[in-house]
Design an enzyme around this catalytic site. Structure first.
Site, PDB file in Angstrom:
ATOM      1  N   GLN A 168       0.855  -1.185   0.000  1.00 39.03           N
ATOM      2  CA  GLN A 168       0.000   0.000   0.000  1.00 39.03           C
ATOM      3  C   GLN A 168       0.892   1.236   0.000  1.00 39.03           C
ATOM      4  O   GLN A 168       1.869   1.260   0.748  1.00 39.03           O
ATOM      5  CB  GLN A 168      -0.907   0.010   1.235  1.00 39.03           C
ATOM      6  CG  GLN A 168      -2.066   0.973   1.103  1.00 39.03           C
ATOM      7  CD  GLN A 168      -2.966   0.991   2.342  1.00 39.03           C
ATOM      8  OE1 GLN A 168      -2.491   0.854   3.463  1.00 39.03           O
ATOM      9  NE2 GLN A 168      -4.251   1.154   2.147  1.00 39.03           N
ATOM     10  N   GLY A 177       2.775   1.332  11.647  1.00 44.65           N
ATOM     11  CA  GLY A 177       2.347   0.671  12.878  1.00 44.65           C
ATOM     12  C   GLY A 177       1.854  -0.720  12.564  1.00 44.65           C
ATOM     13  O   GLY A 177       2.200  -1.697  13.221  1.00 44.65           O
ATOM     14  N   GLY A 178       1.066  -0.783  11.526  1.00 45.19           N
ATOM     15  CA  GLY A 178       0.570  -2.074  11.080  1.00 45.19           C
ATOM     16  C   GLY A 178       0.080  -1.946   9.663  1.00 45.19           C
ATOM     17  O   GLY A 178      -0.175  -0.844   9.179  1.00 45.19           O
ATOM     18  N   MET A 179      -0.015  -3.067   8.968  1.00 48.05           N
ATOM     19  CA  MET A 179      -0.589  -3.086   7.620  1.00 48.05           C
ATOM     20  C   MET A 179      -1.543  -4.267   7.578  1.00 48.05           C
ATOM     21  O   MET A 179      -1.166  -5.395   7.908  1.00 48.05           O
ATOM     22  CB  MET A 179       0.524  -3.214   6.569  1.00 48.05           C
ATOM     23  CG  MET A 179      -0.010  -3.340   5.137  1.00 48.05           C
ATOM     24  SD  MET A 179      -0.966  -1.882   4.608  1.00 48.05           S
ATOM     25  CE  MET A 179      -2.133  -2.663   3.480  1.00 48.05           C
ATOM     26  N   GLU A 180      -2.759  -3.965   7.113  1.00 50.92           N
ATOM     27  CA  GLU A 180      -3.876  -4.898   7.221  1.00 50.92           C
ATOM     28  C   GLU A 180      -3.853  -6.001   6.179  1.00 50.92           C
ATOM     29  O   GLU A 180      -4.892  -6.323   5.592  1.00 50.92           O
ATOM     30  CB  GLU A 180      -5.177  -4.114   7.144  1.00 50.92           C
ATOM     31  CG  GLU A 180      -5.441  -3.395   5.796  1.00 50.92           C
ATOM     32  CD  GLU A 180      -4.915  -1.964   5.726  1.00 50.92           C
ATOM     33  OE1 GLU A 180      -3.980  -1.628   6.482  1.00 50.92           O
ATOM     34  OE2 GLU A 180      -5.448  -1.182   4.929  1.00 50.92           O
ATOM     35  N   HIS A 216      -7.006  -1.895  15.163  1.00 49.20           N
ATOM     36  CA  HIS A 216      -7.106  -1.177  13.890  1.00 49.20           C
ATOM     37  C   HIS A 216      -6.929  -2.136  12.702  1.00 49.20           C
ATOM     38  O   HIS A 216      -7.759  -2.185  11.799  1.00 49.20           O
ATOM     39  CB  HIS A 216      -6.049  -0.067  13.852  1.00 49.20           C
ATOM     40  CG  HIS A 216      -6.084   0.769  12.618  1.00 49.20           C
ATOM     41  ND1 HIS A 216      -6.768   1.963  12.551  1.00 49.20           N
ATOM     42  CD2 HIS A 216      -5.541   0.578  11.386  1.00 49.20           C
ATOM     43  CE1 HIS A 216      -6.640   2.463  11.334  1.00 49.20           C
ATOM     44  NE2 HIS A 216      -5.892   1.651  10.609  1.00 49.20           N
ATOM     45  N   GLU A 217      -5.851  -2.899  12.723  1.00 47.63           N
ATOM     46  CA  GLU A 217      -5.593  -3.787  11.569  1.00 47.63           C
ATOM     47  C   GLU A 217      -6.663  -4.860  11.455  1.00 47.63           C
ATOM     48  O   GLU A 217      -7.090  -5.208  10.354  1.00 47.63           O
ATOM     49  CB  GLU A 217      -4.194  -4.397  11.658  1.00 47.63           C
ATOM     50  CG  GLU A 217      -3.045  -3.392  11.809  1.00 47.63           C
ATOM     51  CD  GLU A 217      -3.104  -2.193  10.872  1.00 47.63           C
ATOM     52  OE1 GLU A 217      -3.661  -2.309   9.768  1.00 47.63           O
ATOM     53  OE2 GLU A 217      -2.601  -1.117  11.265  1.00 47.63           O
ATOM     54  N   HIS A 262      -9.758  -3.582   9.804  1.00 42.28           N
ATOM     55  CA  HIS A 262      -9.663  -3.510   8.341  1.00 42.28           C
ATOM     56  C   HIS A 262     -10.207  -4.771   7.673  1.00 42.28           C
ATOM     57  O   HIS A 262     -10.476  -4.760   6.464  1.00 42.28           O
ATOM     58  CB  HIS A 262      -8.211  -3.318   7.908  1.00 42.28           C
ATOM     59  CG  HIS A 262      -7.762  -1.888   7.828  1.00 42.28           C
ATOM     60  ND1 HIS A 262      -8.414  -0.948   7.057  1.00 42.28           N
ATOM     61  CD2 HIS A 262      -6.713  -1.235   8.404  1.00 42.28           C
ATOM     62  CE1 HIS A 262      -7.771   0.218   7.159  1.00 42.28           C
ATOM     63  NE2 HIS A 262      -6.749   0.071   7.974  1.00 42.28           N
ATOM     64  N   GLU A 312      -9.767   4.158   6.111  1.00 38.49           N
ATOM     65  CA  GLU A 312      -9.074   4.475   7.363  1.00 38.49           C
ATOM     66  C   GLU A 312      -9.970   5.104   8.432  1.00 38.49           C
ATOM     67  O   GLU A 312      -9.791   4.846   9.620  1.00 38.49           O
ATOM     68  CB  GLU A 312      -7.874   5.375   7.064  1.00 38.49           C
ATOM     69  CG  GLU A 312      -6.823   4.726   6.164  1.00 38.49           C
ATOM     70  CD  GLU A 312      -6.268   3.425   6.717  1.00 38.49           C
ATOM     71  OE1 GLU A 312      -6.491   3.124   7.899  1.00 38.49           O
ATOM     72  OE2 GLU A 312      -5.619   2.695   5.940  1.00 38.49           O
ATOM     73  N   ASP A 356      -0.200   8.357  -1.388  1.00 36.72           N
ATOM     74  CA  ASP A 356       0.147   8.341   0.038  1.00 36.72           C
ATOM     75  C   ASP A 356      -0.266   9.633   0.737  1.00 36.72           C
ATOM     76  O   ASP A 356      -0.388   9.673   1.959  1.00 36.72           O
ATOM     77  CB  ASP A 356       1.654   8.120   0.229  1.00 36.72           C
ATOM     78  CG  ASP A 356       2.051   6.688  -0.096  1.00 36.72           C
ATOM     79  OD1 ASP A 356       1.155   5.864  -0.361  1.00 36.72           O
ATOM     80  OD2 ASP A 356       3.268   6.404  -0.099  1.00 36.72           O
ATOM     81  N   TYR A 408      -8.010   9.360   8.669  1.00 34.13           N
ATOM     82  CA  TYR A 408      -8.129   8.522   9.868  1.00 34.13           C
ATOM     83  C   TYR A 408      -9.057   9.147  10.907  1.00 34.13           C
ATOM     84  O   TYR A 408     -10.037   8.536  11.330  1.00 34.13           O
ATOM     85  CB  TYR A 408      -6.749   8.321  10.506  1.00 34.13           C
ATOM     86  CG  TYR A 408      -5.841   7.395   9.743  1.00 34.13           C
ATOM     87  CD1 TYR A 408      -5.092   7.868   8.668  1.00 34.13           C
ATOM     88  CD2 TYR A 408      -5.720   6.056  10.088  1.00 34.13           C
ATOM     89  CE1 TYR A 408      -4.242   7.031   7.965  1.00 34.13           C
ATOM     90  CE2 TYR A 408      -4.875   5.209   9.383  1.00 34.13           C
ATOM     91  CZ  TYR A 408      -4.137   5.698   8.328  1.00 34.13           C
ATOM     92  OH  TYR A 408      -3.319   4.854   7.634  1.00 34.13           O
ATOM     93  N   ARG A 443       9.825   3.159  11.884  1.00 27.84           N
ATOM     94  CA  ARG A 443       8.390   3.420  11.764  1.00 27.84           C
ATOM     95  C   ARG A 443       8.152   4.899  11.454  1.00 27.84           C
ATOM     96  O   ARG A 443       8.531   5.782  12.235  1.00 27.84           O
ATOM     97  CB  ARG A 443       7.698   3.017  13.065  1.00 27.84           C
ATOM     98  CG  ARG A 443       6.195   3.154  13.034  1.00 27.84           C
ATOM     99  CD  ARG A 443       5.578   2.656  14.331  1.00 27.84           C
ATOM    100  NE  ARG A 443       4.174   2.972  14.399  1.00 27.84           N
ATOM    101  CZ  ARG A 443       3.425   2.822  15.483  1.00 27.84           C
ATOM    102  NH1 ARG A 443       3.981   2.330  16.593  1.00 27.84           N
ATOM    103  NH2 ARG A 443       2.156   3.140  15.478  1.00 27.84           N
ATOM    104  N   LYS A 480       5.680   6.972  11.511  1.00 23.70           N
ATOM    105  CA  LYS A 480       4.963   7.815  12.468  1.00 23.70           C
ATOM    106  C   LYS A 480       5.916   8.501  13.435  1.00 23.70           C
ATOM    107  O   LYS A 480       5.659   9.605  13.902  1.00 23.70           O
ATOM    108  CB  LYS A 480       3.961   6.959  13.244  1.00 23.70           C
ATOM    109  CG  LYS A 480       3.177   7.734  14.279  1.00 23.70           C
ATOM    110  CD  LYS A 480       2.304   6.817  15.113  1.00 23.70           C
ATOM    111  CE  LYS A 480       1.501   7.656  16.120  1.00 23.70           C
ATOM    112  NZ  LYS A 480       0.695   6.812  17.004  1.00 23.70           N
TER     113      LYS A 480
HETATM  114 ZN   LIG Z   1      -5.457   1.561   8.590  1.00 21.60          ZN
END
Ligand SMILES: [Zn+2]
Length: 644
Positions: free
Chosen positions: A183, A309-312, A336-337, A340, A359, A415, A423, A597, A599
């Site tokens: 993504q 943080g994470g990818m679904e 969160h993930e 998704h 999101e 992006d 979000y 990361r 973020k």
């Molecule tokens: Zn997300």
């Protein structure tokens, strides 16, 4: 995906791409499925730009669609390459279509064939010039009767999707590791595909690795012995951005019969303990929003270079190890993930300008899961933290159009859509609807949204139409169309924004005031039982012009510079850089050289630069960048090079 702090980059002038609007008049098939009530035509016309096809793909998916991918690949660690053959099954949407157009980025195309599935013959193809955002257009002649295309190719060592880690960059230090992040539009650097969220395909794969390593993918995983050859199957159609792979020294620990954790052996026990509440989250989500449709749900803990943080990735969310705080305080990212699995993976934004549908809806569901598993107090604190972050982002955004939920179609890069607008503003829009209609009405509405749009792409207009038809028409007093449209199309935050009220944060505010006024010493602030969320609220609320010596008092009492909670360490380091608090600088450097990361690292580099420490930032980047994913390397370089 979790938030990436991309808005910092939204200010940069990225390379404009002249191809983006070439097919602007063709509505996507997904958009065409949305039947709009007649009374809404005017509003629909106002949002008509969102109904165009995805501008970030070359694919001719209006004419020919890829419906299945069969991938065979060998993971060549020494060459940082996937040596692969992709067999695509295609469907002619337009029976007269004579070519298939795919997205490719940095792929070394070795051979292209077309056939009926039984036999293949060499096919004529052309690979267009490399666009810095879109990559290359791969056009393949499709003879009459051809329904499969077979492409032999190699990925580039610099492929935007893939990171190749040396043994030293892993937790175990003995074996290499690789993983993908596709993504938003990186799948095309891993395989020739129609790389748009508007196209879904089933897929399968056979992956070969060195015999002592394991490959895992976002699919039904091969749970057999570690032997260097693994088979995968994804029977549900998904967009290309959800194709994912990792390979390395990977162990597994079950959390329940259908949920487990993959990680390097030295990390897997800690990860299983940290994420032990995942089965409870899954039960809550299924009860609220309909059954989990993807079979197993596993988590893969990546090395610290993972940029998100994470990818679904379906069935196998990819997670940063910076969530391993030891106290389950950062598990909202797991919620969160997992969320998704409904919003994003099941119902997918048709274009990246509709990213809030992925999101924002996911962030809302995330908070509902946090509330169910950890209680209202934590859920409200997390809402308040998010809202503050959103307000700061809106205040710093110089392009008001990027603060609309319905984003313009002419983004510089997809992006750009992954900001707090998608979000948090998206989350608060749903929170607004929840407040107005009540959970007894709103929860079934959201469940219906997922069920009626399952395995489809949806636009903002689709959501608006569904909302007006299912909620507004039946409850005309609860919210006006004008209020709803203000949420979707006006910049900034509407006056109807729900305001989270946290009694715990009120106490933190009082403690911070007492400290800043000199009325209370750090030791007497009553912090003993503070959660990570309370610490974050305390630190974030410290004034920008606080003196280094006052930060020193707090550090002496609470050792915030060395917090093992990555969120707290980051929040503290941001304050420390801004205040010029020198004792924290070695920790900043250590953090930046061990964590990739986005973020955390994008704002830290930006803060160093803004503080006049560009040379320090460049020195640290030089040391750290080999440990960053290509996405992060590019973005940090952009931040440091930006003229502002
Ligand atoms: Zn997300």
């Amino acid at each position: 995906m979790t938030k990436t702090a991309f808005p910092l980059l939204a200010l940069l002038a990225l390379v404009a791409c002249g191809k983006k609007d070439e097919s602007a008049t063709a509505a996507s098939p997904a958009a065409q499925t949305a039947a709009q009530p007649a009374a809404l035509d005017a509003a629909a016309a106002a949002g008509a730009e969102n109904r165009r096809r995805d501008p970030f793909t070359y694919a001719n998916y209006d004419a020919v669609r890829v419906t299945d991918l069969a991938l065979e690949a060998t993971v060549l660690f020494d060459e940082k390459t996937l040596d692969a053959v992709a067999t695509l099954t295609v469907e002619r949407v337009d029976p007269a279509a004579t070519m298939l157009v795919l997205d490719a980025n940095d792929l070394d195309i070795r051979r292209v064939e077309a056939g009926d599935g039984e036999t293949f013959a060499p096919a004529t193809y052309s690979l267009g010039p490399d666009d810095p955002v879109l990559g290359s257009k791969l056009t393949i002649d499709l003879p009459a009767g051809a329904r499969k295309v077979r492409i032999a190719y190699r990925t580039s060592p610099g492929a935007e999707a893939l990171q190749w880690l040396s043994p030293e960059q892993t937790a175990g230090k003995k074996r290499p590791f690789m993983y993908s992040q596709n993504q938003s539009i990186n799948a095309r650097s891993m395989a020739p595909v129609q790389d748009t969220p508007a196209v879904r395909m089933t897929w399968s794969a056979t992956i070969r690795t060195p015999a002592d390593l394991r490959a895992v993918m976002s699919a039904e995983n091969d749970m057999g012995p570690t032997d260097g050859e693994y088979a995968f199957r994804m029977p549900q159609p998904v967009p290309a951005y959800l194709l994912a792979i990792a390979a390395g020294d990977i162990a597994f620990k079950a959390l329940s019969e259908t949920i487990g954790v993959y990680a390097e052996p030295s990390v897997v026990e800690a990860a299983a303990a940290e994420f032990a509440d995942t089965p409870a989250m899954e039960r809550t989500a299924s009860a609220l929003y309909g059954p989990y449709r993807w079979g197993r749900y596993d988590l893969l803990i990546l090395p610290p270079s993972f940029p998100f943080g994470g990818m679904e990735n379906p069935r196998l969310s990819f997670m940063t190890p910076t969530l391993l705080a030891g106290d389950k305080s950062l598990t909202g990212v797991v919620a969160h993930e997992l969320a998704h699995s409904w919003s994003g993976n099941l119902v997918t934004n048709a274009t990246w300008s509709d990213a809030w549908l992925n999101e924002g809806v996911t962030s809302y569901v995330e908070n509902r899961l946090v509330e169910a598993v950890y209680g209202t107090g934590r859920a409200v604190m997390e809402q308040a933290l998010s809202l503050k972050s959103l307000q700061e982002e809106i205040a710093g955004q110089t392009k008001p159009e990027l603060t609309r939920l319905r984003l313009p179609m002419n983004l510089d890069h997809p992006d750009e859509a992954f900001s707090d607008i998608a979000y948090v503003k998206g989350e608060f829009f749903l929170r607004f609807l929840e407040e107005r209609y009540g959970r007894a009405v709103f929860d079934p509405f959201l469940r219906d949204w997922f069920e009626t749009h399952a395995f489809k792409a949806a636009t903002t207009d689709d959501f608006r139409g569904f909302l007006l038809e299912r909620l507004v028409a039946a409850n005309p007093q609860a919210a006006s169309i004008a209020e709803i449209d203000e949420w979707l199309d006006a910049p900034g935050l509407p006056a109807t924004t729900p305001q989270p009220k946290s009694a715990a944060f009120d106490k933190v505010d009082a403690a911070r005031r007492a400290f800043l006024d000199g009325a209370a010493a750090p030791a007497s602030l009553g912090t003993a039982a503070w959660t990570a969320q309370e610490w974050l609220h305390f630190i974030n609320g410290l004034p920008a012009d606080i003196s280094p010596s006052r930060l020193g008092e707090l550090d002496l009492a609470f050792d915030l510079t060395n917090s093992r909670n990555a969120e707290i360490a980051f929040a503290w380091q941001m304050k420390a850089i801004g205040a010029g608090y020198a004792p924290a600088m070695p920790a900043v450097e250590n953090f930046l050289t061990h964590v990739g990361r986005g973020k955390f690292i994008y704002p830290l580099y930006r803060a160093l630069k803004d503080k006049g420490e560009l040379a320090t930032a460049e020195r640290i980047l030089e040391k750290a960048k080999a440990g960053y994913h290509p996405i992060a390397q590019r973005r940090v370089a952009d931040i440091l090079q930006a003229q502002n």
